[in-house]
Enzyme design. Structure first.
Site, PDB file in Angstrom:
ATOM      1  N   GLU A   1       0.847  -1.198   0.000  1.00 31.00           N
ATOM      2  CA  GLU A   1       0.000   0.000   0.000  1.00 31.00           C
ATOM      3  C   GLU A   1       0.877   1.240   0.000  1.00 31.00           C
ATOM      4  OE1 GLU A   1      -1.877  -0.440   3.764  1.00 31.00           O
ATOM      5  OE2 GLU A   1      -3.096  -2.131   3.106  1.00 31.00           O
TER       6      GLU A   1
ATOM      7  N   LYS B   1       2.282   4.566   1.617  1.00 31.96           N
ATOM      8  CA  LYS B   1       2.362   5.086   2.985  1.00 31.96           C
ATOM      9  C   LYS B   1       1.859   6.521   2.948  1.00 31.96           C
ATOM     10  CE  LYS B   1       5.080   5.224   7.143  1.00 31.96           C
ATOM     11  NZ  LYS B   1       4.687   6.561   7.605  1.00 31.96           N
TER      12      LYS B   1
ATOM     13  N   ASP C   1       0.790  10.189   3.788  1.00 32.38           N
ATOM     14  CA  ASP C   1       1.462  11.190   4.614  1.00 32.38           C
ATOM     15  C   ASP C   1       0.432  12.129   5.230  1.00 32.38           C
ATOM     16  OD1 ASP C   1       3.508  12.451   5.827  1.00 32.38           O
ATOM     17  OD2 ASP C   1       4.308  13.414   4.039  1.00 32.38           O
TER      18      ASP C   1
ATOM     19  N   TYR D   1      -6.609   1.947   6.174  1.00 29.95           N
ATOM     20  CA  TYR D   1      -5.533   1.020   5.850  1.00 29.95           C
ATOM     21  C   TYR D   1      -5.474  -0.230   6.737  1.00 29.95           C
ATOM     22  CZ  TYR D   1      -2.950   3.815   9.327  1.00 29.95           C
ATOM     23  OH  TYR D   1      -2.560   4.488  10.448  1.00 29.95           O
TER      24      TYR D   1
ATOM     25  N   LYS E   1      10.628   3.632   2.875  1.00 30.98           N
ATOM     26  CA  LYS E   1      10.471   5.065   2.640  1.00 30.98           C
ATOM     27  C   LYS E   1      11.061   5.490   1.303  1.00 30.98           C
ATOM     28  CE  LYS E   1       9.352   7.525   5.802  1.00 30.98           C
ATOM     29  NZ  LYS E   1       9.471   7.791   7.242  1.00 30.98           N
TER      30      LYS E   1
ATOM     31  N   CYS F   1      20.071  45.496 -14.518  1.00 25.96           N
ATOM     32  CA  CYS F   1      20.333  44.078 -14.772  1.00 25.96           C
ATOM     33  C   CYS F   1      21.718  43.712 -14.248  1.00 25.96           C
ATOM     34  CB  CYS F   1      20.237  43.786 -16.263  1.00 25.96           C
ATOM     35  SG  CYS F   1      20.792  42.116 -16.700  1.00 25.96           S
TER      36      CYS F   1
ATOM     37  N   CYS G   1      23.967  42.784 -17.636  1.00 23.51           N
ATOM     38  CA  CYS G   1      24.354  43.747 -18.678  1.00 23.51           C
ATOM     39  C   CYS G   1      24.198  45.200 -18.249  1.00 23.51           C
ATOM     40  CB  CYS G   1      23.572  43.485 -19.963  1.00 23.51           C
ATOM     41  SG  CYS G   1      21.838  43.939 -19.836  1.00 23.51           S
TER      42      CYS G   1
ATOM     43  N   CYS H   1      14.830  42.584 -17.492  1.00 25.38           N
ATOM     44  CA  CYS H   1      15.955  43.344 -18.020  1.00 25.38           C
ATOM     45  C   CYS H   1      15.528  43.878 -19.376  1.00 25.38           C
ATOM     46  CB  CYS H   1      17.165  42.422 -18.157  1.00 25.38           C
ATOM     47  SG  CYS H   1      18.382  43.024 -19.337  1.00 25.38           S
TER      48      CYS H   1
ATOM     49  N   CYS I   1      21.782  41.670 -23.965  1.00 28.54           N
ATOM     50  CA  CYS I   1      22.150  41.107 -22.659  1.00 28.54           C
ATOM     51  C   CYS I   1      22.678  39.681 -22.845  1.00 28.54           C
ATOM     52  CB  CYS I   1      20.935  41.113 -21.737  1.00 28.54           C
ATOM     53  SG  CYS I   1      21.246  40.308 -20.151  1.00 28.54           S
TER      54      CYS I   1
HETATM   55  S1  IVH Z   1      -0.345   0.250   9.034  1.00 26.93           S
HETATM   56  C1  IVH Z   1       0.143  -2.000  12.869  1.00 26.93           C
HETATM   57  N1  IVH Z   1      -0.571   1.273   6.640  1.00 26.93           N
HETATM   58  O1  IVH Z   1       2.347   5.288   9.250  1.00 26.93           O
HETATM   59  C2  IVH Z   1       0.438  -1.186  11.670  1.00 26.93           C
HETATM   60  N2  IVH Z   1       0.167   2.694   8.382  1.00 26.93           N
HETATM   61  O2  IVH Z   1       4.756   4.645  10.974  1.00 26.93           O
HETATM   62  C3  IVH Z   1      -0.270   0.094  11.695  1.00 26.93           C
HETATM   63  N3  IVH Z   1       0.582   5.005   7.707  1.00 26.93           N
HETATM   64  O3  IVH Z   1       1.052   6.361  12.142  1.00 26.93           O
HETATM   65  C4  IVH Z   1       0.050   0.973  10.563  1.00 26.93           C
HETATM   66  N4  IVH Z   1       0.022   4.738   5.604  1.00 26.93           N
HETATM   67  O4  IVH Z   1      -0.693   6.327  10.373  1.00 26.93           O
HETATM   68  C5  IVH Z   1      -0.241   1.505   7.914  1.00 26.93           C
HETATM   69  N5  IVH Z   1      -0.846   2.057   4.474  1.00 26.93           N
HETATM   70  C6  IVH Z   1      -0.520   2.272   5.750  1.00 26.93           C
HETATM   71  C7  IVH Z   1      -0.114   3.544   6.200  1.00 26.93           C
HETATM   72  C8  IVH Z   1       0.238   3.711   7.542  1.00 26.93           C
HETATM   73  C9  IVH Z   1       0.438   5.597   6.517  1.00 26.93           C
HETATM   74  C10 IVH Z   1       1.040   5.686   8.925  1.00 26.93           C
HETATM   75  C11 IVH Z   1       0.248   5.331  10.155  1.00 26.93           C
HETATM   76  C12 IVH Z   1       1.217   5.285  11.286  1.00 26.93           C
HETATM   77  C13 IVH Z   1       2.536   5.436  10.621  1.00 26.93           C
HETATM   78  C14 IVH Z   1       3.433   4.353  11.159  1.00 26.93           C
END
Ligand code: IVH
Length: 671
Positions: free
Chosen positions: A115, A117, A119, A227, A316, A410, A413, A428, A434
């Protein structure tokens, strides 16, 4: 007196319809109704609920506008702790994770759910008998703040789950975030209101969710994406995480479209690469991917170490924002004379490269962000986009921080700097006198998407301009071995390569040629439209403003710049000299495009196309007179879908638009 059953039926129907439109818009990104019509239905429901308060209920769409402000947030203890994830940055760490999982499970290979991650901010939601009961922030992991009143305002968060078979109690974990385009709109509104802008979508989401006044949250376009399932009572738990996510989606809970299941280390790294390549085109910010052992029995067997699960790993991406210091603010002179303030930075590794400069765009932007020499700033670099100063870290401003002033002359020039009252950009006035403008114009002419002269880069063009060997693009074609090899640090071999590249560039297309001229306001796509429309350079040069405005997407501003360019005898001389030197393009290019099957058709590309990069596909479609756009609408003719196509594909299917794959596209291009 009991409310007439007709009225309560109408109220139910309105709620169902409004929530279906909400889902279409906020979950599937495919609006099914005009805003005005939605508002009309909404007001009708509001009026009925006001007249018949006994019909009011917590899951009505009218409850999303935000209730009375709270004095403070109440603490909620989580039924299961909200944990963090172990992080990996290198492939080896992912390999070690996969090895640990295989060994602990005694398995030859492991299936994983992958999935994005997300933000944003971690949130837990509780549904009781299908109704949204409450939601809380992560807090210290054991208990967090009850932000239910705010969560109710999230348009994509179902207040009631869909379907007939619902759990007694469901606890869902996920992330609250802002889509990038919603963030941009929010900041636009902040700017217009003279309010402080948010630094990034994450900060804006955090600030918006922790408002004590839910009416403020309601005005911020926050979204939720689930998630994980933390608890499920009254129904059997699916055997796999991926199945649990699919179940959530069926209940109407939004989940990321970019989910996938893979096998083994190769599968994990492949997913990481593919999502990484799409990172900047996703609707929301992600800072990596998350791998989870798919089997829930296997997850249980693997268990936890301290505060993180052993069955999951966050891999990451390189950070796209980092803090650094502004060493100086200098002014750069561009091709059209535009003066751009540029921050010279203490080198910082961000977005996968070391960044030493970041654009500040213009004087107004420097004022608005209040960037001063000596400041600590957040720098962002995403994808191929040039690095940018996002914001000043005010708390770290030194006492001697120095403000920036645009120079009156400028810096290259010495010509006067002009800035019309209604324009943001100072320029300019030196024109091609120039050297900076000349250098930039030549670099543009030789650039990859223009005449594509390999080897004619920054250093060489600067040398050529300084030695007075090249003043206009036409002079490039007068260069010879003697002139080039006399330059410092230029061997005969490199000189020969450059001469060969110059020779090769003579065969080009009309569209590239027009683009290469560097006419103000004429970018690549306008150049293509002009080439297609006029077919011959003579016709373009002779066109008056009315004729120019008949070209699609050419308005008065663009038409005026083209006229200004063509009215300048010097420019006509350069064009003549270029053609004299042998720069040429095939005739009838426009005619060929007009007769192709693709001419005039609109395409949307989504997913990873087999054996074809996005750029290649775009070039090929456009070369045959088609258009490539970013979003699917009823005006789209074809959606070209590859692996992991997401919301755009779903939208196309909903709208009944023809969906083809890469092979079918190639076939279409050939016929
Ligand atoms: S699973 C037991 N899935 O990342 C596992 N977390 O470093 C629980 N986060 O604060 C987390 N996307 O809010 C999971 N696809 C994803 C995620 C995710 C973002 C965040 C989550 C947590 C942090 C953990």
């Amino acid at each position: 007196m009991a409310v007439a059953s007709e009225i309560s039926a109408r109220v139910r129907a309105l709620r169902a319809e409004l929530e279906a439109h909400n889902r279409a818009y906020y979950v599937f990104d495919a609006p099914t109704i005009a805003d005005a019509e939605y508002d009309r239905l909404f007001r009708e429901l509001q009026a009925l609920e006001t007249a018949h308060p006994e019909l009011l209920c917590a899951d009505s769409p009218t409850q999303r506008v935000g209730g009375a402000p709270l004095a403070q947030f109440v603490q909620r203890r989580h039924s299961a702790p909200m944990l963090s994830l172990n992080n990996a940055f290198a492939d080896e760490e992912v390999a070690a994770f996969d090895r640990r999982c295989r060994e602990a499970l005694g398995a030859e290979s492991v299936d994983y759910a992958c999935e994005p991650k997300l933000d944003g901010l971690a949130i837990t939601l509780v549904y009781e008998r299908g109704l949204f009961a409450y939601g809380a922030t992560r807090g210290d992991g054991t208990s967090g703040e009850d932000v239910s009143a705010n969560l109710r305002t999230l348009r994509n968060l179902p207040l009631r789950l869909l379907g007939d078979v619902l759990p007694e109690r469901l606890e869902v974990r996920g992330e609250v975030l802002l889509y990038r385009r919603d963030f941009a709109q929010l900041n636009q509104r902040q700017r217009e209101a003279g309010a402080r802008e948010f630094i990034n979508p994450r900060n804006a989401a955090a600030g918006s969710l922790r408002q004590l006044d839910p009416r403020i949250t309601a005005r911020r376009p926050l979204r939720f994406l689930a998630y994980a399932v933390a608890a499920l009572d009254g129904l059997p738990m699916p055997s796999h995480h991926s199945a649990a996510m699919a179940q959530l989606a069926q209940w109407g809970l939004p989940v990321a479209a970019e989910r996938n299941t893979v096998t083994g280390l190769d599968g994990l790294l492949g997913y990481y690469q593919r999502l990484g390549a799409r990172r900047d085109s996703l609707p929301y910010d992600i800072d990596g991917v998350v791998y989870k052992v798919d089997s829930l029995a296997a997850q249980e067997q693997l268990g936890f170490v301290s505060r993180a699960p052993r069955f999951a790993l966050a891999h990451k991406f390189p950070a796209q924002e980092e803090a650094t210091r502004v060493l100086d603010i200098e002014v750069q002179v561009g091709r059209t004379g535009a003066l751009t303030p540029v921050a010279r930075l203490e080198p910082v590794f961000v977005g996968g490269v070391t960044v030493t400069n970041a654009t500040l765009h213009n004087e107004g932007e420097v004022r608005r962000k209040d960037v001063r020499v000596g400041d600590s700033v957040l720098v962002r670099r995403a994808g191929d986009v040039i690095p940018e100063v996002v914001a000043v870290i005010q708390e770290r401003r030194p006492a001697d921080a120095r403000e920036f002033a645009m120079p009156a002359r400028c810096p290259v020039c010495g010509s006067a700097v002009e800035r019309p009252a209604d324009e943001a950009i100072a320029r300019c006035s030196g024109g091609l006198y120039c050297p900076a403008q000349r250098t930039a114009a030549l670099l543009h002419f030789a650039s990859r998407r223009a005449l594509d002269i390999e080897g004619l880069g920054d250093k060489l063009v600067e040398q050529l301009v300084a030695a007075n060997l090249v003043n206009t693009p036409a002079d490039i074609y007068r260069l010879d071995m003697a002139a080039l090899s006399a330059l410092e640090r230029m061997g005969e071999k490199s000189a020969a390569n450059i001469l060969a590249a110059i020779e090769k560039s003579k065969t080009t297309t009309l569209a590239r040629f027009i683009y290469a001229l560097g006419i103000r306001n004429v970018g690549e796509s306008t150049a293509r439209d002009l080439a297609r429309h006029f077919g011959r350079i003579e016709a373009l040069l002779a066109a008056d403003e009315a004729a120019l405005e008949r070209v699609p997407d050419v308005g008065p501003v663009v038409a005026a710049s083209i006229r200004r360019f063509c009215a300048e005898p010097h420019n006509l001389q350069v064009i003549g000299a270029l053609r004299q030197a042998g720069v040429a393009w095939p005739d009838g290019e426009a005619a060929a495009a007009a007769t192709s099957k693709i001419a005039g058709k609109s395409f949307v590309l989504t997913g990873t196309l087999a054996g074809l990069s996005r750029d290649q596909a775009k070039d090929m479609i456009e070369a045959r007179g088609g258009r490539v756009t970013g979003s699917v609408s009823t005006k789209t003719d074809f959606v070209v879908a590859g692996a992991e196509a997401g919301a755009k594909l779903e939208r196309a299917l909903q709208l009944g638009i023809q969906v083809i794959d890469a092979a079918q596209l190639l076939h279409l291009l050939e016929t």
